[in-house]
Design a protein around this motif. Sequence first.
Motif, PDB file in Angstrom:
ATOM      1  N   ASP A  69      54.254  -1.236 -35.575  1.00  0.00           N
ATOM      2  CA  ASP A  69      53.405  -1.563 -34.510  1.00  0.00           C
ATOM      3  C   ASP A  69      52.791  -2.475 -34.389  1.00  0.00           C
ATOM      4  O   ASP A  69      52.465  -3.221 -32.658  1.00  0.00           O
ATOM      5  CB  ASP A  69      52.081  -1.084 -35.815  1.00  0.00           C
ATOM      6  CG  ASP A  69      51.817   0.469 -36.415  1.00  0.00           C
ATOM      7  OD1 ASP A  69      51.726   1.181 -35.153  1.00  0.00           O
ATOM      8  OD2 ASP A  69      51.697   0.662 -37.466  1.00  0.00           O
ATOM      9  N   GLU A  92      45.572  -1.192 -29.290  1.00  0.00           N
ATOM     10  CA  GLU A  92      45.397  -0.711 -30.453  1.00  0.00           C
ATOM     11  C   GLU A  92      45.255  -1.715 -31.762  1.00  0.00           C
ATOM     12  O   GLU A  92      44.479  -1.596 -32.737  1.00  0.00           O
ATOM     13  CB  GLU A  92      45.082   1.001 -30.995  1.00  0.00           C
ATOM     14  CG  GLU A  92      45.288   1.178 -31.590  1.00  0.00           C
ATOM     15  CD  GLU A  92      46.728   2.548 -32.364  1.00  0.00           C
ATOM     16  OE1 GLU A  92      46.676   3.101 -31.751  1.00  0.00           O
ATOM     17  OE2 GLU A  92      46.804   2.534 -34.040  1.00  0.00           O
ATOM     18  N   GLU A  93      46.415  -2.430 -31.592  1.00  0.00           N
ATOM     19  CA  GLU A  93      46.422  -3.239 -32.700  1.00  0.00           C
ATOM     20  C   GLU A  93      45.333  -4.386 -32.511  1.00  0.00           C
ATOM     21  O   GLU A  93      46.073  -5.732 -33.314  1.00  0.00           O
ATOM     22  CB  GLU A  93      47.724  -3.096 -32.856  1.00  0.00           C
ATOM     23  CG  GLU A  93      48.962  -1.910 -33.315  1.00  0.00           C
ATOM     24  CD  GLU A  93      48.041  -1.484 -34.342  1.00  0.00           C
ATOM     25  OE1 GLU A  93      47.684  -1.917 -35.253  1.00  0.00           O
ATOM     26  OE2 GLU A  93      48.362  -0.620 -34.298  1.00  0.00           O
ATOM     27  N   ASP A 114      48.428   1.652 -26.544  1.00  0.00           N
ATOM     28  CA  ASP A 114      48.965   1.682 -27.924  1.00  0.00           C
ATOM     29  C   ASP A 114      50.147   1.665 -28.105  1.00  0.00           C
ATOM     30  O   ASP A 114      51.048   2.322 -27.703  1.00  0.00           O
ATOM     31  CB  ASP A 114      48.381   3.853 -28.323  1.00  0.00           C
ATOM     32  CG  ASP A 114      48.892   3.707 -29.750  1.00  0.00           C
ATOM     33  OD1 ASP A 114      49.391   3.118 -30.113  1.00  0.00           O
ATOM     34  OD2 ASP A 114      48.499   5.196 -30.168  1.00  0.00           O
ATOM     35  N   LEU A 116      52.237   1.785 -30.833  1.00  0.00           N
ATOM     36  CA  LEU A 116      53.056   2.878 -31.565  1.00  0.00           C
ATOM     37  C   LEU A 116      52.611   3.036 -31.257  1.00  0.00           C
ATOM     38  O   LEU A 116      51.476   3.602 -32.395  1.00  0.00           O
ATOM     39  CB  LEU A 116      53.989   1.419 -32.413  1.00  0.00           C
ATOM     40  CG  LEU A 116      55.179   2.218 -33.036  1.00  0.00           C
ATOM     41  CD1 LEU A 116      55.083   3.385 -33.523  1.00  0.00           C
ATOM     42  CD2 LEU A 116      55.887   1.839 -32.203  1.00  0.00           C
ATOM     43  N   ASP A 117      52.121   4.656 -30.921  1.00  0.00           N
ATOM     44  CA  ASP A 117      52.237   5.786 -31.115  1.00  0.00           C
ATOM     45  C   ASP A 117      52.964   6.607 -32.609  1.00  0.00           C
ATOM     46  O   ASP A 117      53.871   7.059 -32.395  1.00  0.00           O
ATOM     47  CB  ASP A 117      51.968   6.871 -30.095  1.00  0.00           C
ATOM     48  CG  ASP A 117      50.991   7.995 -30.772  1.00  0.00           C
ATOM     49  OD1 ASP A 117      49.745   7.881 -31.111  1.00  0.00           O
ATOM     50  OD2 ASP A 117      51.255   9.172 -30.443  1.00  0.00           O
ATOM     51  N   SER A 119      52.740   6.288 -35.715  1.00  0.00           N
ATOM     52  CA  SER A 119      52.775   5.274 -37.078  1.00  0.00           C
ATOM     53  C   SER A 119      53.778   5.807 -37.789  1.00  0.00           C
ATOM     54  O   SER A 119      54.692   5.342 -39.061  1.00  0.00           O
ATOM     55  CB  SER A 119      52.238   4.642 -37.646  1.00  0.00           C
ATOM     56  OG  SER A 119      51.882   3.441 -36.263  1.00  0.00           O
TER      57      SER A 119
HETATM   58 MN    MN Z   1      49.285   3.287 -32.676  1.00  0.00          MN
END
Ligand code: MN
Length: 335
Positions: A69, A92-93, A114, A116-117, A119
């Motif tokens: 992520d 998102e992070e 996003d 890394l979708d 996770s």
């Molecule tokens: Mn994500």
Amino acid sequence: MSQRISLTRYLVEQQRMEGHIPSQLRLLLEVVARACKSISQAVNKGALGGVLGTAGSENVQGEVQKKLDIIANEVLIEANEWGGHLAAMASEEMDGIYVVPNRYPQGEYLLLFDPLDGSSNIDVNVSIGTIFSVLKKPEGDSGVEESDFLQAGNQQVAAGYCVYGPQTTLVLTVGDGVAMFTLDREQGSFVLTEENMRLPEDTQEFAINMSNMRHWDTPVKRYIDECLQGKEGPRGKDFNMRWIASMVADVHRILTRGGVFMYPWDKREPEKAGKLRLMYEANPMSWLIEQAGGAATNGKQRILDIQPTKLHERVSVILGSKNEVERVTRYHSPL
Ligand code: MN
Ligand code: AHG
Ligand code: MN
């Protein structure tokens, strides 16, 4: 396809013929694609690259962050901050927005992602991806603030995702249909492999996390219950189920062969509108789905018409084949 068309060529032609893509937006999309290529490399290395496992931190939504992520988030920021095409980014992070540092020129676009979708699928070697949405900074103000990002999904100027699966595929819209590109690892470039993705209006396949059934609201229960009754039930046909737990991979399947995807509001955390995030998950995916002939609602209204009130706003999501989405939405309206 007789002649290979690279992403670069596709974007140049879009810019030339359709006038859909100003040069700054074209640069932005190329840079995002390049970042996705590098995330794809990291994903492929897996344990050998030391990218698996948790990072030991939490994001603003209280979710445990995986190493990947954070890596994907950094790759996207580093790739995008210096080109002069962006004013700011949101992810998102990251709690707040990331304004392009003063040492670089500021552009007119806003990028949300996003990084890394999916996770929970990283460590088990199941498809994951990156989702992104592009907005224009409202005209007039010189600086950039979080409120500049709070635009409805119908204001997006580009949206897409990249799936890191058996193949790495980039799927993109700039408002003129949906195009799919496959990464040619030898050449190091994305090659156009489907020009105008369309999903069927009807389907016999649904995607929902069935373990939450007892928490669902009545309309969702009714819809799934009718599907489960198969040929003998009111729908008069059997349904199949898929749930990958990576929205990006579920949406990719639906864009490819149809289906309906649902992550609805449920009673586990009733104060939250849903699990998925409006601005960097639901909006880009909803626009792609609509551009391919499908529909996307929160049960009550078109997702793209929702006016966001905060960056990390959540939303109930029902998207995919048009007739099924309309049916679930109808079940939500009072009799
Ligand atoms: Mn994500
Ligand atoms: P993320 O990994 O970016 O937090 O998103 C995960 C999302 C989405 O991709 C997926 O559809 C859903 O969470 C899966 O949730 P469950 O584990 O509750 O099924
Ligand atoms: Mn996600």
